[in-house]
Design an enzyme around this catalytic site. Sequence first.
Site, PDB file in Angstrom:
ATOM      1  N   SER A 143       0.829  -1.203   0.000  1.00 53.53           N
ATOM      2  CA  SER A 143       0.000   0.000   0.000  1.00 53.53           C
ATOM      3  C   SER A 143       0.860   1.249   0.000  1.00 53.53           C
ATOM      4  O   SER A 143       2.084   1.195   0.139  1.00 53.53           O
ATOM      5  CB  SER A 143      -0.990   0.026   1.161  1.00 53.53           C
ATOM      6  OG  SER A 143      -0.397   0.536   2.345  1.00 53.53           O
ATOM      7  N   TYR A 156       0.974   1.303  11.235  1.00 54.87           N
ATOM      8  CA  TYR A 156       0.743   0.668   9.942  1.00 54.87           C
ATOM      9  C   TYR A 156       1.900   0.971   8.994  1.00 54.87           C
ATOM     10  O   TYR A 156       2.445   0.069   8.356  1.00 54.87           O
ATOM     11  CB  TYR A 156      -0.581   1.164   9.374  1.00 54.87           C
ATOM     12  CG  TYR A 156      -0.951   0.614   8.031  1.00 54.87           C
ATOM     13  CD1 TYR A 156      -1.457  -0.681   7.901  1.00 54.87           C
ATOM     14  CD2 TYR A 156      -0.814   1.378   6.875  1.00 54.87           C
ATOM     15  CE1 TYR A 156      -1.818  -1.192   6.669  1.00 54.87           C
ATOM     16  CE2 TYR A 156      -1.172   0.880   5.632  1.00 54.87           C
ATOM     17  CZ  TYR A 156      -1.670  -0.404   5.534  1.00 54.87           C
ATOM     18  OH  TYR A 156      -2.023  -0.913   4.314  1.00 54.87           O
TER      19      TYR A 156
END
Length: 179
Positions: A143, A156
């Site tokens: 991502s 994250y």
Amino acid sequence: MLDVNGKTAFITGGASGMGWGMAKAFAEAGMKVVIADIRQDALDAAMEGFSRTNLAVHPVLLDVTSRDGWAKAADEAEAQFGKIHVLALNAGVGVTGSMVTATYKDWDFNLSVNLGGVVNGLVTMLPRMLAHGESGQVVVTSSTGGFSAVGGAGLYCTAKYAVAGMIQGLAAERGRQGP
């Protein structure tokens, strides 16, 4: 790997979202596909979606943080479809919140799924893929969190930056040799 017909793909997080999209695209391209997911209800729903097709898809219940689970899933996948050619490490969790208030539990959960799940997949599957000697690919979902830090998503981003670096290191090590 240009000819994917008859080859086998193993996709984590394969029962929904981007993983399910990969599963559908790979199966429609003629691949045999193993969809691995931690949620049985998601696997059931995904298989319901495939039930109206003749596509070769097999569900496997897998917690990517479990090394024993990985070994069992790999054995099951190979028993069902044979050699794995594409390993798509897509499972992940979106852990958000302040790094200042994050607990060890928050860090451990985030890193065990988003980073450890990729490590476990590589350690389990890559030797098997190399042993059969056929061409293959490793695909890892990182991502934008893997190259751009975002406030409120530091945990994250930490894991995804590590994953991006890990896969770049693997690519540098393997070069054009395949997986």
